[in-house]
Design a protein around this motif. Structure first.
Motif, PDB file in Angstrom:
ATOM      1  N   THR A 153      -8.586  -4.411   0.304  1.00 45.15           N
ATOM      2  CA  THR A 153      -8.745  -4.160  -1.284  1.00 45.15           C
ATOM      3  C   THR A 153      -7.271  -4.129  -1.897  1.00 45.15           C
ATOM      4  OG1 THR A 153     -10.305  -2.762  -1.010  1.00 45.15           O
ATOM      5  CG2 THR A 153      -9.970  -2.873  -3.097  1.00 45.15           C
ATOM      6  N   LYS A 154      -6.201  -3.399  -1.092  1.00 43.68           N
ATOM      7  CA  LYS A 154      -5.213  -3.337  -1.719  1.00 43.68           C
ATOM      8  C   LYS A 154      -4.539  -3.992  -1.964  1.00 43.68           C
ATOM      9  CE  LYS A 154      -1.411   0.025  -0.909  1.00 43.68           C
ATOM     10  NZ  LYS A 154      -1.401   0.829  -0.102  1.00 43.68           N
ATOM     11  N   GLY A 155      -4.644  -5.477  -0.499  1.00 43.93           N
ATOM     12  CA  GLY A 155      -3.652  -6.167  -0.356  1.00 43.93           C
ATOM     13  C   GLY A 155      -4.165  -7.573  -1.963  1.00 43.93           C
ATOM     14  N   PHE A 156      -6.117  -7.462  -1.970  1.00 43.11           N
ATOM     15  CA  PHE A 156      -6.259  -9.012  -2.561  1.00 43.11           C
ATOM     16  C   PHE A 156      -6.011  -7.904  -4.400  1.00 43.11           C
ATOM     17  CE2 PHE A 156      -9.111 -10.669   0.392  1.00 43.11           C
ATOM     18  CZ  PHE A 156      -8.672 -11.855  -0.063  1.00 43.11           C
ATOM     19  N   THR A 157      -5.433  -6.742  -4.595  1.00 40.82           N
ATOM     20  CA  THR A 157      -5.720  -6.229  -6.052  1.00 40.82           C
ATOM     21  C   THR A 157      -3.733  -6.336  -5.881  1.00 40.82           C
ATOM     22  OG1 THR A 157      -7.275  -4.561  -5.577  1.00 40.82           O
ATOM     23  CG2 THR A 157      -5.397  -4.071  -7.366  1.00 40.82           C
ATOM     24  N   ALA A 158      -2.997  -6.673  -4.974  1.00 39.00           N
ATOM     25  CA  ALA A 158      -1.526  -6.946  -5.705  1.00 39.00           C
ATOM     26  C   ALA A 158      -1.399  -8.540  -5.825  1.00 39.00           C
ATOM     27  CB  ALA A 158      -0.925  -6.284  -4.904  1.00 39.00           C
ATOM     28  N   LEU A 159      -2.033  -9.102  -4.827  1.00 40.66           N
ATOM     29  CA  LEU A 159      -2.225 -10.635  -5.289  1.00 40.66           C
ATOM     30  C   LEU A 159      -2.682 -11.089  -6.595  1.00 40.66           C
ATOM     31  CD1 LEU A 159      -1.781 -13.510  -4.320  1.00 40.66           C
ATOM     32  CD2 LEU A 159      -4.388 -13.638  -2.949  1.00 40.66           C
TER      33      LEU A 159
ATOM     34  N   LEU B   6      -5.656  -9.279   9.391  1.00 39.83           N
ATOM     35  CA  LEU B   6      -4.390 -10.345   9.131  1.00 39.83           C
ATOM     36  C   LEU B   6      -4.130 -10.321   7.433  1.00 39.83           C
ATOM     37  CD1 LEU B   6      -2.730 -12.911   9.817  1.00 39.83           C
ATOM     38  CD2 LEU B   6      -4.903 -14.058  10.049  1.00 39.83           C
ATOM     39  N   ILE B   7      -5.236 -10.391   6.738  1.00 35.63           N
ATOM     40  CA  ILE B   7      -5.073 -10.781   5.264  1.00 35.63           C
ATOM     41  C   ILE B   7      -4.123  -9.382   4.891  1.00 35.63           C
ATOM     42  CG2 ILE B   7      -5.821 -11.112   2.907  1.00 35.63           C
ATOM     43  CD1 ILE B   7      -8.188 -12.648   4.960  1.00 35.63           C
ATOM     44  N   SER B   8      -4.422  -8.432   5.718  1.00 39.94           N
ATOM     45  CA  SER B   8      -3.797  -7.553   4.780  1.00 39.94           C
ATOM     46  C   SER B   8      -2.517  -6.818   5.460  1.00 39.94           C
ATOM     47  CB  SER B   8      -4.764  -5.817   5.787  1.00 39.94           C
ATOM     48  OG  SER B   8      -6.145  -6.035   4.821  1.00 39.94           O
ATOM     49  N   ALA B   9      -1.749  -7.149   6.631  1.00 40.06           N
ATOM     50  CA  ALA B   9      -0.591  -7.090   6.990  1.00 40.06           C
ATOM     51  C   ALA B   9       0.004  -8.354   5.789  1.00 40.06           C
ATOM     52  CB  ALA B   9      -0.982  -7.895   8.647  1.00 40.06           C
ATOM     53  N   LEU B  10      -0.258  -9.736   6.085  1.00 38.90           N
ATOM     54  CA  LEU B  10       0.616 -10.782   5.181  1.00 38.90           C
ATOM     55  C   LEU B  10       0.888  -9.834   4.114  1.00 38.90           C
ATOM     56  CD1 LEU B  10      -1.654 -14.166   5.849  1.00 38.90           C
ATOM     57  CD2 LEU B  10       0.654 -13.103   7.275  1.00 38.90           C
ATOM     58  N   PHE B  11      -0.817  -9.138   3.552  1.00 37.69           N
ATOM     59  CA  PHE B  11      -0.115  -8.266   2.107  1.00 37.69           C
ATOM     60  C   PHE B  11       0.595  -7.189   2.061  1.00 37.69           C
ATOM     61  CE2 PHE B  11      -3.699 -10.840   0.704  1.00 37.69           C
ATOM     62  CZ  PHE B  11      -3.146 -11.618  -0.525  1.00 37.69           C
ATOM     63  N   GLY B  12       1.380  -6.889   3.485  1.00 31.22           N
ATOM     64  CA  GLY B  12       2.091  -6.064   3.201  1.00 31.22           C
ATOM     65  C   GLY B  12       1.227  -4.678   3.693  1.00 31.22           C
ATOM     66  N   VAL B  13       0.180  -4.564   4.096  1.00 33.89           N
ATOM     67  CA  VAL B  13      -0.410  -3.523   4.055  1.00 33.89           C
ATOM     68  C   VAL B  13      -0.677  -3.412   5.870  1.00 33.89           C
ATOM     69  CG1 VAL B  13      -2.256  -1.591   3.795  1.00 33.89           C
ATOM     70  CG2 VAL B  13      -1.668  -3.560   1.929  1.00 33.89           C
TER      71      VAL B  13
ATOM     72  N   LEU C 204       6.023  -5.430   0.414  1.00 35.22           N
ATOM     73  CA  LEU C 204       6.117  -6.213   1.206  1.00 35.22           C
ATOM     74  C   LEU C 204       5.563  -7.386   1.575  1.00 35.22           C
ATOM     75  CD1 LEU C 204       6.758  -2.652   3.615  1.00 35.22           C
ATOM     76  CD2 LEU C 204       8.665  -3.848   2.591  1.00 35.22           C
ATOM     77  N   GLY C 205       5.340  -7.756   2.423  1.00 35.10           N
ATOM     78  CA  GLY C 205       4.934  -8.830   2.923  1.00 35.10           C
ATOM     79  C   GLY C 205       5.335 -10.367   1.808  1.00 35.10           C
ATOM     80  N   VAL C 206       4.034 -11.071   1.600  1.00 29.71           N
ATOM     81  CA  VAL C 206       4.478 -12.289   0.940  1.00 29.71           C
ATOM     82  C   VAL C 206       5.036 -11.565  -0.698  1.00 29.71           C
ATOM     83  CG1 VAL C 206       2.901 -13.642   2.067  1.00 29.71           C
ATOM     84  CG2 VAL C 206       2.358 -12.145   0.128  1.00 29.71           C
ATOM     85  N   PHE C 207       4.971 -10.687  -1.027  1.00 29.99           N
ATOM     86  CA  PHE C 207       5.759  -9.687  -2.044  1.00 29.99           C
ATOM     87  C   PHE C 207       7.082  -9.339  -2.280  1.00 29.99           C
ATOM     88  CE2 PHE C 207       1.070  -9.110  -1.955  1.00 29.99           C
ATOM     89  CZ  PHE C 207       0.615  -9.258  -3.548  1.00 29.99           C
ATOM     90  N   GLN C 208       7.318  -9.467  -0.660  1.00 34.95           N
ATOM     91  CA  GLN C 208       9.117  -9.095  -0.931  1.00 34.95           C
ATOM     92  C   GLN C 208       9.791 -10.788  -0.566  1.00 34.95           C
ATOM     93  OE1 GLN C 208       9.672  -7.242   2.889  1.00 34.95           O
ATOM     94  NE2 GLN C 208      11.762  -6.453   1.901  1.00 34.95           N
ATOM     95  N   VAL C 209       8.859 -11.992  -1.427  1.00 32.21           N
ATOM     96  CA  VAL C 209      10.023 -12.833  -0.277  1.00 32.21           C
ATOM     97  C   VAL C 209      10.751 -13.605  -1.375  1.00 32.21           C
ATOM     98  CG1 VAL C 209       9.743 -15.389  -0.464  1.00 32.21           C
ATOM     99  CG2 VAL C 209       8.691 -13.742   1.296  1.00 32.21           C
TER     100      VAL C 209
END
Length: 639
Positions: free
Chosen positions: A124-130, A373-380, A423-428
């Motif tokens: 939920t946290k990752g998708f919200t950031a996305l 896996l999805i959470s990790a990609l979003f930095g969680v 972090l994660g994809v948002f850091q690029v």
């Protein structure tokens, strides 16, 4: 709890919890060390439903349970408030293995009960950031605020959940742990540093400079942020459980119900604020200073240091010593190298989880891996770290190694961040130079990401031990579930070694001799090699390698127990050539043992070979005679 009442009855009839010095378990029985064995009510225990029999041997009072002994043991530890042992030995149940392994086992065990909600919150946290990043949500809007509260709420109040699970694991009252954690994350205390001027400052002018805003009984309290932390509440729960047990023994029963928890809270909570707070704060400050010094010395070394240990820093809450430095770097110079060097860690973790997802045979692990896996990609990273890689140990270590190598590459390319990002994809995007655009340092970050991810995937997939004892954790004696085990077929069981067959009823162990643990035979081995009597799956391999369970491909569950009371050798003279969860072929070498040394140590080599799901078969055994390995020993016909 399924075995709660049985556990209570057992504890009562071994003389009560106060009569127990220690309790461990082997493959079939609970092994108590009692202060006074005369207080044990053997007759009642022998007639108790769920207990096969009792036995006194080697200074231990043994309560034979059978295949369910791991579950009964957990209930006994919980009900008695005993210190839980992991894989047990003969000397009191201290878990074997390195301090690192023991720490990881403890952490993963505490997180296991909350894995599902942890992963859900991470998703939920990752998708919200996305959704914010792609413009679907406005951070000022109510939709974002509610979704953010759903995803972030668990992580903010994580200590409260961990207080419950940690106290339960340490044998204390779970809700007491939660209440202690509530005090640590009490919002009014966290707001004090921003609301008033400090009373005074400790260690002014040093790296340990700490403003003091409140005192407790005249003692300065150095406040830190306990929300989202892990280690402080676990430390508090550990000592709280010990204190609670001690107070329970001395407080009168008439006031025990409320006085014990009150005193536990009044003692442990202030001590946590007074002791844990300063230690964590100073450790964070020291880490921040050390990082700057290392970066000035060499960006490459700093990359290896930060990249390789970032997840460890997060686990201990030490990363808070680095975040303020990064924020200050952005504020003063518009550029920061510190957070840039940790860029690869979430992708390395995601790659390790992907390898586990692809290779695992454990359905629960597979179901948790995708959202982690999805959470990790979003930095969680918490769901994947605590729920997937940490319990398996090797994948976690490979993640750290890969992150360190990624950090080295980031240091070599001189990658820096130009805006404060996630972090994660948002850091690029933070690596895009404001004037040069996509320069060499930016592409260096992409190269580091690819190298670290590929390395983590390859190491985890091929060397991660993903299916080794995965169903129950490394070293566990809990049986591995085997498909088809309840659908037996007619079959024959071979002899596991050369030797002399004797009747099971004639051996000097009432639990086996009675047939209560399974029907079969006993063998006096003529050599020190155990081969598989069937083709099947290793369902149980005890840590001391003296006993092994096999579920045949046709559904028979077979237990081979080398010698009598050989668990007390603690693995000495035994070597395993297989592992729990492995599929083996008939005749394959399973265990080697030094028979002469075992005899000289005073233990008989008589080995029961029994079918533990005997209720599914009509069982025929050969008469007393000499046999060779793989000769027909037992014939089974389905009822």
């Amino acid at each position: 709890m399924k075995y709660e009442q049985l556990a209570k009855d057992i504890i009562e009839n071994v003389g009560g919890a106060e009569n127990v010095n220690s309790v461990v378990h082997c493959i079939t029985r609970l092994r108590f060390k009692l202060k006074d064995e005369s207080k044990a009510n053997t007759e009642v225990l022998n007639n108790m439903e769920g207990v096969v029999t009792t036995r006194k041997s080697g200074g231990q009072y043994q309560v034979v349970i059978g295949n369910h002994v791991p579950d009964v043991y957990k209930a006994v530890v919980s009900e008695g408030g005993f210190q839980a042992a992991q894989p047990v030995d003969a000397e009191g149940g201290e878990e074997k293995g390195s301090l690192f392994n023991r720490f990881i086992d403890m952490i993963s065990g505490i997180f296991t009960p909350i894995l599902s909600v942890l992963v859900a919150a991470g998703m939920t946290k990752g998708f919200t950031a996305l959704f914010v990043a792609i413009g679907w949500l406005d951070i000022e809007g109510g939709t974002y605020q509610i979704l953010n509260a759903i995803g972030d709420g668990l992580f903010y109040f994580l200590p409260i959940l961990l207080g419950y699970t940690a106290m339960k694991k340490f044998g204390g009252t779970p809700f007491l742990g939660s209440v202690i954690a509530m005090a640590l994350v009490y919002p009014a205390l966290e707001g004090i540093p921003g609301a008033n001027e400090p009373l005074y400052t400790l260690f002014a002018g040093t790296m340990f400079e700490s403003p003091v805003y409140i005192e407790f009984l005249g003692i300065p309290v150095i406040l830190m942020t306990y929300s989202m932390s892990v280690i402080p509440i676990i430390v508090a729960a550990f000592f709280a459980a010990k204190l609670e047990r001690s107070l329970t023994k001395i407080i009168p029963d008439v006031i025990k119900t409320f006085v014990v928890p009150m005193l536990t809270m009044l003692i442990i909570t202030p001590l946590t604020f007074i002791v844990v707070g300063p230690i964590a704060t100073w450790a964070s400050q020291l880490l921040g200073q050390a990082t700057i010094w290392v970066y000035d010395l060499s960006p490459v070394i700093a990359g290896a240091f930060l990249g390789g240990l970032w997840l460890v820093f997060v686990m201990f809450g030490l990363h808070w010593g680095l975040v303020p430095i990064a924020i200050n770097n952005f504020a003063v110079g518009g550029i920061d190298p510190i957070l840039a060097l940790i860029f690869v860690h979430s992708f390395a973790l995601a790659a390790a989880i992907l390898a586990i997802w692809i290779k695992t045979k454990n359905e629960k692990t597979k179901s948790l891996s995708a959202p982690a896996l999805i959470s990790a990609l979003f930095g969680v990273t918490e769901p994947g770290m605590y729920g997937i890689t940490l319990p398996l140990k090797r994948p976690f270590i490979f993640t750290l190694i890969s992150s360190a190598i990624g950090g080295v590459l980031l240091g070599i390319f001189g990658t820096k961040g130009y805006v404060m990002a996630g972090l994660g994809v948002f850091q690029v995007p933070s690596f895009i130079h404001p004037e040069e655009g996509l320069n060499g340092a930016f592409f260096g970050a992409i190269i580091a990401l690819v190298v670290g991810s590929v390395l983590a995937f390859v190491l985890t997939y091929f060397f991660g031990g993903i299916n080794k004892n995965e169903d129950t954790g490394a070293g566990s004696t809990q049986p591995v579930a085997v498909k088809g085990a309840q659908n037996g077929k007619d079959q024959v069981i071979g002899s596991p070694f050369n030797g002399t067959v004797k009747k099971l009823a004639d051996i000097d162990d009432t639990a086996f001799a009675s047939g209560a643990l399974g029907q079969g035979v006993a063998i006096e081995p003529a050599e020190g090699k155990v081969v598989s009597p069937v083709s099947g799956t290793i369902s149980v391999l005890f840590p001391t390698n003296h006993a092994i369970g096999i579920t045949s491909d046709d559904g028979a569950e077979i237990l081979i127990h080398v010698g009598m009371d050989t668990v007390q050798l603690d693995g000495k003279h035994f070597t395993a050539h297989t592992e729990q969860g492995s599929h083996v072929e008939k005749g394959q070498l399973l265990i080697e043992f030094d028979g002469q040394a075992i005899k000289e140590a005073g233990y008989p080599l008589t080995t029961p070979v029994v079918v533990t799901n005997q209720d599914q078969f009509e069982i025929s055994t050969i008469n007393e005679q000499e046999v060779k390995a793989q000769d027909i020993l037992i014939e089974l016909k389905v009822k």
